[in-house]
Design a protein around this motif. Structure first.
Motif, PDB file in Angstrom:
ATOM      1  N   SER A  72       0.626  -1.225   0.043  1.00  0.00           N
ATOM      2  CA  SER A  72      -0.143   0.094   0.195  1.00  0.00           C
ATOM      3  C   SER A  72       0.973   1.142  -0.080  1.00  0.00           C
ATOM      4  O   SER A  72       2.142   1.110   0.355  1.00  0.00           O
ATOM      5  CB  SER A  72      -0.539   0.028   1.189  1.00  0.00           C
ATOM      6  N   THR A  73       0.244   2.337  -0.637  1.00  0.00           N
ATOM      7  CA  THR A  73       0.992   3.563  -0.301  1.00  0.00           C
ATOM      8  C   THR A  73       0.304   4.577   0.666  1.00  0.00           C
ATOM      9  O   THR A  73       0.770   5.682   0.736  1.00  0.00           O
ATOM     10  CB  THR A  73       0.934   4.461  -1.729  1.00  0.00           C
ATOM     11  N   GLY A  74      -0.795   3.875   1.250  1.00  0.00           N
ATOM     12  CA  GLY A  74      -1.433   4.890   2.303  1.00  0.00           C
ATOM     13  C   GLY A  74      -2.501   4.429   3.047  1.00  0.00           C
ATOM     14  O   GLY A  74      -2.445   3.521   4.074  1.00  0.00           O
ATOM     15  N   VAL A  95       5.656  -0.722   0.838  1.00  0.00           N
ATOM     16  CA  VAL A  95       5.453   0.456   0.118  1.00  0.00           C
ATOM     17  C   VAL A  95       6.375   0.626  -0.871  1.00  0.00           C
ATOM     18  O   VAL A  95       7.396   0.181  -1.028  1.00  0.00           O
ATOM     19  CB  VAL A  95       5.409   1.675   1.008  1.00  0.00           C
ATOM     20  N   THR A  99       7.567   6.411  -1.836  1.00  0.00           N
ATOM     21  CA  THR A  99       6.441   6.728  -1.209  1.00  0.00           C
ATOM     22  C   THR A  99       6.738   7.797  -0.017  1.00  0.00           C
ATOM     23  O   THR A  99       7.694   7.722   0.719  1.00  0.00           O
ATOM     24  CB  THR A  99       5.935   5.509  -0.370  1.00  0.00           C
ATOM     25  N   ARG A 103       3.325   9.316   4.657  1.00  0.00           N
ATOM     26  CA  ARG A 103       2.466   8.198   4.528  1.00  0.00           C
ATOM     27  C   ARG A 103       3.049   6.834   5.091  1.00  0.00           C
ATOM     28  O   ARG A 103       2.522   6.228   5.878  1.00  0.00           O
ATOM     29  CB  ARG A 103       2.301   7.910   3.008  1.00  0.00           C
ATOM     30  N   SER A 116      10.271  -1.041   2.006  1.00  0.00           N
ATOM     31  CA  SER A 116       9.873  -0.441   0.681  1.00  0.00           C
ATOM     32  C   SER A 116      10.633  -1.505  -0.378  1.00  0.00           C
ATOM     33  O   SER A 116      11.725  -2.128  -0.234  1.00  0.00           O
ATOM     34  CB  SER A 116      11.000   0.761   0.590  1.00  0.00           C
ATOM     35  N   GLU A 120       6.640   1.083  -8.133  1.00  0.00           N
ATOM     36  CA  GLU A 120       5.028   1.427  -7.939  1.00  0.00           C
ATOM     37  C   GLU A 120       4.424   0.261  -7.197  1.00  0.00           C
ATOM     38  O   GLU A 120       5.237  -0.747  -6.900  1.00  0.00           O
ATOM     39  CB  GLU A 120       4.517   1.731  -9.415  1.00  0.00           C
ATOM     40  N   CYS A 121       2.987   0.514  -6.974  1.00  0.00           N
ATOM     41  CA  CYS A 121       2.370  -0.699  -6.255  1.00  0.00           C
ATOM     42  C   CYS A 121       2.457  -2.059  -6.652  1.00  0.00           C
ATOM     43  O   CYS A 121       2.399  -2.678  -5.806  1.00  0.00           O
ATOM     44  CB  CYS A 121       1.000  -0.132  -6.055  1.00  0.00           C
ATOM     45  N   SER A 124       5.513  -3.519  -5.540  1.00  0.00           N
ATOM     46  CA  SER A 124       5.372  -3.716  -4.120  1.00  0.00           C
ATOM     47  C   SER A 124       4.469  -4.864  -3.729  1.00  0.00           C
ATOM     48  O   SER A 124       4.593  -5.661  -2.685  1.00  0.00           O
ATOM     49  CB  SER A 124       4.895  -2.359  -3.390  1.00  0.00           C
ATOM     50  N   ASP A 305      -2.716  14.484   1.010  1.00  0.00           N
ATOM     51  CA  ASP A 305      -1.430  14.945   0.964  1.00  0.00           C
ATOM     52  C   ASP A 305      -1.210  16.359   1.177  1.00  0.00           C
ATOM     53  O   ASP A 305      -1.650  17.106   0.458  1.00  0.00           O
ATOM     54  CB  ASP A 305      -0.561  14.141  -0.175  1.00  0.00           C
TER      55      ASP A 305
END
Length: 315
Positions: A72-74, A95, A99, A103, A116, A120-121, A124, A305
């Motif tokens: 996840s990024t958040g 993440v 990121t 976050r 990390s 990108e997601c 991840s 953000d």
């Protein structure tokens, strides 16, 4: 699966989450025809915590002891972290490398360890699934999981209690976990509420999948609606309920997203994330909206953000 899985999810989730407020939006609509379902009041500031509790409370003792992992990024990462801490489960969140620190700190604040991996997601998630396979932990998808989707659908049951006269619901759509769950919940209730699926024009993979009958590749551009951006997994469980339950699809441009977020703050003093601007703009611009409609916009999250906040401020 039982005949009423969303009701079952509600029974599991209810001990941990209070109902979120439903507020008349008299600044936006003085006639009283609009209400706001304030998921920004959730402990993590987003609806995602519903699905996280639904998934984690369904784990047996052995699975809980093995921990959970998410990518996840958040909002999803924070939701899994919070639910895991409440339930005494170890949580790890992967993440993407870029990121923002804010976050990452938000996820850590709710008790998960953060690593990390990838740019990108999607990358991840590959790492998160690898960790799950290597450790025996349960991977928790942000949307492609029946119990996660059913947990998000508890919003529909709650809304039915709070606004039995609601005729139209505007929902921001990314992977379809929220809107798909809402459609399932409304189906269990037998409620005839029109569901409008709202996507940023810059990234609308679920609408494209529904039209094609399968997940298809679509272009993705930068958008204020970070929570809904990105591609869909092949075979996602959210496609069928979105196909059957969403009545209309609307695409919203970036200027309208920003303008709706500014208006939401100016008229209602609510600071919300980009996905909320998508749903609110759809309500504002809807040519089918009539004076007798009782509409609701889901304020799906309040985790804006800082860089987007500065972008929204007048120059």
């Amino acid at each position: 699966m039982t005949a009423r899985p969303v009701h079952d999810a509600r029974a599991r989730v209810a001990p941990y989450l209070d109902p979120t407020p439903l507020r008349p939006a008299l600044g936006l609509d003085p006639t009283g025809g609009l209400t706001l379902k304030l998921e920004s009041f959730q402990p993590t500031g987003s609806f995602k915590v519903r699905g996280a509790f639904s998934r984690l409370t369904a784990l047996d003792a052995d699975r809980r002891a093995s921990g959970v992992v998410a990518a996840s990024t958040g909002n999803h990462g924070a939701a899994v972290a919070y639910a895991a801490r409440r339930l005494g489960i170890e949580a790890r969140v992967v993440v993407p490398v870029p990121t923002p620190d804010g976050r990452v700190r938000a996820i850590q604040r709710f008790g998960a360890s953060v690593t990390s991996a990838g740019a990108e997601c999607g990358a991840s998630e590959v790492e998160a699934r690898r960790v799950a396979d290597a450790t025996g932990a349960t991977f928790v998808s942000p949307y492609n999981d029946p119990q996660v989707m059913q947990g998000q659908g508890t919003l529909a049951l709650e809304l039915a209690d709070q606004a039995p006269d609601c005729t139209r619901l505007y929902v921001a759509v990314g992977g379809g976990g929220l809107v798909g769950g809402i459609c399932l919940g409304l189906g269990e209730l037998g409620r005839a509420v029109e569901v409008v699926g709202c996507s940023p024009a810059a990234s609308c993979p679920m609408e494209a999948a529904v039209r094609a009958g399968r997940v298809v590749d679509v272009p993705h551009a930068e958008t204020l609606s970070l929570a809904t951006a990105g591609a869909l997994e092949e075979g996602t469980v959210t496609l069928e309920p979105c196909t059957q339950g969403v009545h209309r699809w609307v695409r919203i441009g970036e200027d309208r997203i920003a303008a709706s977020l500014r208006r939401l703050y100016a008229e209602e003093r609510i600071l919300a994330e980009g996905a909320v601007g998508v749903a609110l703009a759809a309500w504002e611009d809807d040519p089918e909206r009539g004076p007798d409609d009782r509409c609701c916009v889901v304020v799906c999250g309040g985790n804006l953000d800082p860089e987007h906040l500065f972008h929204l401020l007048p120059s």
